[in-house]
Design a protein around this motif. Structure first.
Motif: not given
Length: 113
Positions: A4-11, A37-42, A86-93, A104-110
């Motif tokens: 169970q993951a928590s945290g993440g968000g926009l910063v 972590r994973q970004t689209p297409g990677n 900004p390059e840390d933006t990703a879904v973190y698992y 775990g389920q991914g959590t978005q960090v933007t």
């Protein structure tokens, strides 16, 4: 094992965020917890891992900015992310490995510039 993951968000760039991930179920004392972590297409890439024995791995891109820690009594791993870019933006698992790998389920960090 359930994660169970928590945290993440926009910063904004330069800011901080903290991720948490709690593991539950049948857990062997010898294990590895951490974050990918994973970004689209990677592909999903290692961000930081920490073994139950205290061995740590960081991706070169986060060394000096991210800190991984864990509470073995709570089977919880934390990722303190400072000086975010900004390059840390990703879904973190959240990641857990004993005899089997779990995600775990991914959590978005933007991170906005």
């Amino acid at each position: 094992v359930q994660l169970q993951a928590s945290g993440g968000g926009l910063v904004q760039a330069g800011g901080s965020l903290r991720l948490s991930c709690a593991a539950s179920g049948t857990i062997f004392k010898t294990n590895i917890m951490g974050w990918y972590r994973q970004t689209p297409g990677n592909e999903r890439e290692l961000t930081a891992t920490l073994t139950s024995g205290g061995d740590i791995k960081y991706a070169d891109s986060v060394k000096g900015r991210f800190t991984i820690s864990r509470d073995n009594a709570k089977n919880t791993v934390y990722l303190q992310m400072d000086s975010l870019k900004p390059e840390d933006t990703a879904v973190y698992y959240c990641y857990f490995f004993d005899l089997t790998k779990y995600w775990g389920q991914g959590t978005q960090v933007t991170v906005s510039s």
